[in-house]
Design a protein around this motif. Sequence first.
Motif, short mmCIF file in Angstrom:
data_model
loop_
_atom_site.label_atom_id
_atom_site.label_comp_id
_atom_site.label_asym_id
_atom_site.label_seq_id
_atom_site.Cartn_x
_atom_site.Cartn_y
_atom_site.Cartn_z
N UNK A 99 0.70 -1.30 0.05
CA UNK A 99 -0.09 -0.07 0.06
C UNK A 99 0.91 1.24 0.10
N UNK A 100 1.00 1.87 -1.09
CA UNK A 100 1.72 2.86 -1.14
C UNK A 100 0.51 4.38 -1.40
N UNK A 101 0.40 5.13 -0.37
CA UNK A 101 -0.34 6.30 -0.38
C UNK A 101 0.12 7.49 -1.06
N UNK A 102 -0.89 7.99 -1.84
CA UNK A 102 -0.57 9.27 -2.61
C UNK A 102 -0.80 10.53 -1.83
N UNK A 103 -0.79 11.51 -2.36
CA UNK A 103 -1.07 12.83 -1.75
C UNK A 103 -2.44 13.11 -1.49
N UNK A 104 -2.67 13.58 -0.01
CA UNK A 104 -4.03 13.83 0.41
C UNK A 104 -4.08 13.71 1.80
N UNK A 105 -5.11 13.70 2.57
CA UNK A 105 -5.68 13.48 3.84
C UNK A 105 -5.78 11.92 3.94
N UNK A 106 -5.30 11.26 4.80
CA UNK A 106 -5.31 9.90 5.20
C UNK A 106 -5.60 9.75 6.83
N UNK A 107 -6.17 8.50 7.24
CA UNK A 107 -6.39 8.27 8.55
C UNK A 107 -5.46 7.08 8.80
N UNK A 108 -5.37 7.08 10.23
CA UNK A 108 -4.58 5.83 10.78
C UNK A 108 -5.09 5.66 11.96
N UNK A 109 -4.63 4.44 12.56
CA UNK A 109 -5.08 4.01 13.84
C UNK A 109 -4.04 4.68 14.82
N UNK A 110 -4.30 5.56 15.65
CA UNK A 110 -2.95 6.18 16.68
C UNK A 110 -2.59 4.94 17.56
#
Length: 120
Positions: free
Chosen positions: A71-82
Amino acid sequence: MSSKEPNRFIQHLRDLTGRMSSSGGRGAGLGLKLLLGAGALAYGVREATYTVEGGQRAIIFNRIGGMQMDTILSEGLHFRIPWFQYPIIYDIRAKPRKISSLTGSKGKDDDDDEGLLSWW
């Protein structure tokens, strides 16, 4: 500073907390709870989001499963599990490098040549 001044300060604090609980009643307690809840929610949202800027990519490190290389994430707002997932953000723009070298001419003046080299 006399020994009576700290005791007077503590008495003022006790009087203030007593007035807040008796005069404000449930309203002051409810307002304080709502304020703390809104602060906790804002902190949770701030910790759960991250931004990948233009010219960058990100991969996710998961404390349980390790790197998620597929999974390679491109530009933008992303969410994660803190506290379980951490983004590792890379700059993918080509960066120019300036390289100087002496020319091999055997003359009375040695020339310095400079050139730009695009590097990944």
